[in-house]
Motif scaffolding. Structure first.
Motif, PDB file in Angstrom:
ATOM      1  N   SER A   8       0.831  -1.322  -0.063  1.00 47.66           N
ATOM      2  CA  SER A   8       0.218  -0.142  -0.057  1.00 47.66           C
ATOM      3  C   SER A   8       0.956   1.295  -0.099  1.00 47.66           C
ATOM      4  O   SER A   8       2.044   1.108   0.666  1.00 47.66           O
ATOM      5  CB  SER A   8      -0.887   0.057   1.315  1.00 47.66           C
ATOM      6  OG  SER A   8      -1.875   1.059   1.078  1.00 47.66           O
ATOM      7  N   ASP A   9       0.413   2.353  -0.451  1.00 45.52           N
ATOM      8  CA  ASP A   9       0.974   3.676  -0.537  1.00 45.52           C
ATOM      9  C   ASP A   9       0.716   4.431   0.778  1.00 45.52           C
ATOM     10  O   ASP A   9      -0.443   4.596   1.081  1.00 45.52           O
ATOM     11  CB  ASP A   9       0.554   4.537  -1.975  1.00 45.52           C
ATOM     12  CG  ASP A   9       0.883   3.662  -3.185  1.00 45.52           C
ATOM     13  OD1 ASP A   9       1.667   2.918  -3.144  1.00 45.52           O
ATOM     14  OD2 ASP A   9       0.093   4.256  -4.199  1.00 45.52           O
ATOM     15  N   VAL A  10       1.819   4.862   1.379  1.00 49.99           N
ATOM     16  CA  VAL A  10       1.510   5.228   2.560  1.00 49.99           C
ATOM     17  C   VAL A  10       2.786   6.681   2.733  1.00 49.99           C
ATOM     18  O   VAL A  10       3.444   6.965   1.980  1.00 49.99           O
ATOM     19  CB  VAL A  10       1.709   4.390   3.796  1.00 49.99           C
ATOM     20  CG1 VAL A  10       0.724   3.090   3.794  1.00 49.99           C
ATOM     21  CG2 VAL A  10       3.360   3.722   3.630  1.00 49.99           C
ATOM     22  N   GLY A  11       2.686   6.890   4.010  1.00 46.88           N
ATOM     23  CA  GLY A  11       3.537   8.283   4.247  1.00 46.88           C
ATOM     24  C   GLY A  11       3.240   9.622   3.251  1.00 46.88           C
ATOM     25  O   GLY A  11       4.255  10.273   2.884  1.00 46.88           O
ATOM     26  N   GLU A  12       1.791   9.617   3.044  1.00 47.51           N
ATOM     27  CA  GLU A  12       1.525  10.692   2.006  1.00 47.51           C
ATOM     28  C   GLU A  12       0.794  11.861   2.578  1.00 47.51           C
ATOM     29  O   GLU A  12       0.240  13.065   1.770  1.00 47.51           O
ATOM     30  CB  GLU A  12       0.426  10.128   0.736  1.00 47.51           C
ATOM     31  CG  GLU A  12       1.357   9.098   0.119  1.00 47.51           C
ATOM     32  CD  GLU A  12       0.596   8.387  -1.026  1.00 47.51           C
ATOM     33  OE1 GLU A  12       1.265   8.128  -2.422  1.00 47.51           O
ATOM     34  OE2 GLU A  12      -0.640   8.070  -1.072  1.00 47.51           O
ATOM     35  N   SER A  13       0.711  12.049   3.848  1.00 55.52           N
ATOM     36  CA  SER A  13       0.425  13.337   4.627  1.00 55.52           C
ATOM     37  C   SER A  13       1.516  14.239   4.453  1.00 55.52           C
ATOM     38  O   SER A  13       2.531  14.046   3.970  1.00 55.52           O
ATOM     39  CB  SER A  13       0.088  13.006   5.936  1.00 55.52           C
ATOM     40  OG  SER A  13      -0.847  12.014   6.219  1.00 55.52           O
ATOM     41  N   PHE A  14       1.079  15.657   4.646  1.00 54.16           N
ATOM     42  CA  PHE A  14       2.039  16.522   4.373  1.00 54.16           C
ATOM     43  C   PHE A  14       1.723  17.776   5.407  1.00 54.16           C
ATOM     44  O   PHE A  14       0.589  18.329   5.262  1.00 54.16           O
ATOM     45  CB  PHE A  14       2.107  17.124   2.985  1.00 54.16           C
ATOM     46  CG  PHE A  14       3.176  18.060   2.663  1.00 54.16           C
ATOM     47  CD1 PHE A  14       4.187  17.514   2.301  1.00 54.16           C
ATOM     48  CD2 PHE A  14       3.180  19.331   2.961  1.00 54.16           C
ATOM     49  CE1 PHE A  14       5.470  18.378   1.897  1.00 54.16           C
ATOM     50  CE2 PHE A  14       4.246  20.218   2.629  1.00 54.16           C
ATOM     51  CZ  PHE A  14       5.375  19.738   2.061  1.00 54.16           C
ATOM     52  N   GLY A  15       2.497  18.045   6.484  1.00 52.15           N
ATOM     53  CA  GLY A  15       2.320  18.923   7.674  1.00 52.15           C
ATOM     54  C   GLY A  15       1.040  18.640   8.246  1.00 52.15           C
ATOM     55  O   GLY A  15       0.810  17.434   8.692  1.00 52.15           O
ATOM     56  N   ARG A  16       0.262  19.484   8.257  1.00 45.70           N
ATOM     57  CA  ARG A  16      -0.938  19.451   9.125  1.00 45.70           C
ATOM     58  C   ARG A  16      -2.263  18.805   8.169  1.00 45.70           C
ATOM     59  O   ARG A  16      -3.074  18.317   8.657  1.00 45.70           O
ATOM     60  CB  ARG A  16      -1.511  20.882   9.320  1.00 45.70           C
ATOM     61  CG  ARG A  16      -0.938  21.513  10.358  1.00 45.70           C
ATOM     62  CD  ARG A  16      -1.501  23.094  10.720  1.00 45.70           C
ATOM     63  NE  ARG A  16      -2.622  22.915  11.464  1.00 45.70           N
ATOM     64  CZ  ARG A  16      -3.292  23.782  11.745  1.00 45.70           C
ATOM     65  NH1 ARG A  16      -2.878  25.240  11.494  1.00 45.70           N
ATOM     66  NH2 ARG A  16      -4.704  23.759  12.278  1.00 45.70           N
ATOM     67  N   ILE A 221       0.226  -7.478  -4.494  1.00 42.21           N
ATOM     68  CA  ILE A 221      -0.819  -6.904  -5.035  1.00 42.21           C
ATOM     69  C   ILE A 221      -1.062  -5.419  -4.112  1.00 42.21           C
ATOM     70  O   ILE A 221      -0.950  -5.337  -2.857  1.00 42.21           O
ATOM     71  CB  ILE A 221      -2.224  -7.777  -4.708  1.00 42.21           C
ATOM     72  CG1 ILE A 221      -1.999  -8.873  -5.707  1.00 42.21           C
ATOM     73  CG2 ILE A 221      -3.395  -6.793  -4.966  1.00 42.21           C
ATOM     74  CD1 ILE A 221      -3.142  -9.848  -5.511  1.00 42.21           C
ATOM     75  N   CYS A 222      -1.312  -4.206  -5.052  1.00 45.10           N
ATOM     76  CA  CYS A 222      -1.579  -3.138  -4.258  1.00 45.10           C
ATOM     77  C   CYS A 222      -2.906  -2.702  -3.790  1.00 45.10           C
ATOM     78  O   CYS A 222      -3.721  -3.152  -4.688  1.00 45.10           O
ATOM     79  CB  CYS A 222      -0.665  -1.888  -5.366  1.00 45.10           C
ATOM     80  SG  CYS A 222      -0.982  -0.335  -4.591  1.00 45.10           S
ATOM     81  N   VAL A 223      -3.160  -2.460  -2.549  1.00 44.55           N
ATOM     82  CA  VAL A 223      -4.466  -1.774  -2.204  1.00 44.55           C
ATOM     83  C   VAL A 223      -4.162  -0.368  -1.879  1.00 44.55           C
ATOM     84  O   VAL A 223      -3.286  -0.044  -0.839  1.00 44.55           O
ATOM     85  CB  VAL A 223      -4.938  -2.486  -0.903  1.00 44.55           C
ATOM     86  CG1 VAL A 223      -6.269  -2.073  -0.566  1.00 44.55           C
ATOM     87  CG2 VAL A 223      -5.048  -3.887  -1.471  1.00 44.55           C
ATOM     88  N   HIS A 224      -4.414   0.770  -2.662  1.00 47.86           N
ATOM     89  CA  HIS A 224      -4.343   2.030  -2.263  1.00 47.86           C
ATOM     90  C   HIS A 224      -4.691   2.374  -0.830  1.00 47.86           C
ATOM     91  O   HIS A 224      -5.831   1.916  -0.399  1.00 47.86           O
ATOM     92  CB  HIS A 224      -4.892   2.786  -3.418  1.00 47.86           C
ATOM     93  CG  HIS A 224      -4.219   2.952  -4.886  1.00 47.86           C
ATOM     94  ND1 HIS A 224      -4.566   2.154  -5.830  1.00 47.86           N
ATOM     95  CD2 HIS A 224      -2.980   3.567  -5.092  1.00 47.86           C
ATOM     96  CE1 HIS A 224      -3.557   2.388  -6.951  1.00 47.86           C
ATOM     97  NE2 HIS A 224      -2.672   3.245  -6.429  1.00 47.86           N
ATOM     98  N   GLY A 225      -4.052   3.246  -0.048  1.00 47.69           N
ATOM     99  CA  GLY A 225      -4.224   3.561   0.970  1.00 47.69           C
ATOM    100  C   GLY A 225      -5.240   4.931   1.105  1.00 47.69           C
ATOM    101  O   GLY A 225      -5.362   5.494   2.073  1.00 47.69           O
TER     102      GLY A 225
END
Length: 252
Positions: A8-16, A221-225
């Motif tokens: 899964s794609d993660v760590g995609e937050s940014f700041g607040r 197999i990718c499950v998008h986050g």
């Protein structure tokens, strides 16, 4: 024993600004594609994400993309291949350092978004990614679409290529992902997604957007986050696979 990796794609937050529930996703997946700051993520987010992945026993992979925060890395950029190689080296290297401080390490590379789509057929950008990975660490596998330019060039360079499939994305008859602009290109029914993933793994088949069955043989197999209901979907997929006798295990 049949096994499959779930990523899964993660760590995609940014700041607040927060995107997805990475901690919850780590209860279902075995590999985490951690953003490297060019399409999403910031240093604090990436460090916390790597630490959470390590605590959950989930493998960390670098998820580099085009330098395009404004468009979340989903716009093709006609970058000079040498510049692209340098930018991939920069992103993977940065995540390696952050992962080390978080008690884990980068064990594979999965290009993100528009870059990941481009290197299916774009020879120059595919070679740029291969050159970058080989320069940083030639033992790192590259996770990408099957029958793609990137996997062909990775093999030619002596790198391990790992083919993946997407749980929640529709396919066209040529085996590529249906453009997000098409109706039905992103799937949201968790039960439907779980059923199609089990079929991918047990039968090696997937039904395309136009109703044609094509062959697939993914190692991951990718499950998008970042899609609505992603946590529920990932949990449902894992349970369905385990009920079918499939063991969830990283490919590294």
């Amino acid at each position: 024993m049949n096994t499959i990796d779930l990523n899964s794609d993660v760590g995609e937050s940014f700041g607040r600004w927060e995107l997805g529930d990475d901690a919850a996703m780590f209860r279902s997946v075995s590999s985490a594609n951690v953003a490297c700051g060019f399409h999403a993520g910031d240093p604090s987010v990436l460090r916390a994400t790597c630490a959470a992945a390590a605590a959950s026993g989930v493998q960390v992979g670098a998820h580099p993309g085009y330098r395009d925060l404004a468009n979340f890395g989903r716009r093709f950029l006609d970058v000079d291949p040498i510049q692209l190689t340098d930018e991939i080296i920069y992103q993977v290297g940065a995540l390696q350092a952050i992962a080390k401080t978080a008690g884990t390490s980068v064990t594979y590379v999965k290009p993100h978004g528009a870059l990941g789509n481009a290197i299916v057929h774009h020879a120059a950008h595919a070679q740029a990614v291969v050159d970058a990975v080989k320069a940083v660490d030639a033992t790192l596998p590259i996770l990408a679409m099957p029958n793609s330019e990137i996997l062909t060039r990775a093999e030619a360079a002596g790198l391990r290529g790992v083919p993946e499939a997407f749980a929640d994305r529709a396919y066209t008859a040529d085996g590529r992902l249906a453009p997000r602009s098409l109706p039905g290109s992103v799937l949201h029914d968790a039960d439907e997604v779980a059923e199609r993933v089990v079929r991918m793994v047990t039968e090696g088949k997937i039904t395309t957007l136009d109703g044609v069955d094509i062959d697939v043989s993914p190692e991951s197999i990718c499950v998008h986050g970042d899609t609505a209901g992603a946590v529920t979907m990932a949990s449902r997929v894992r349970k369905a696979l385990e009920s079918a006798g499939i063991v969830i295990r990283s490919f590294v």
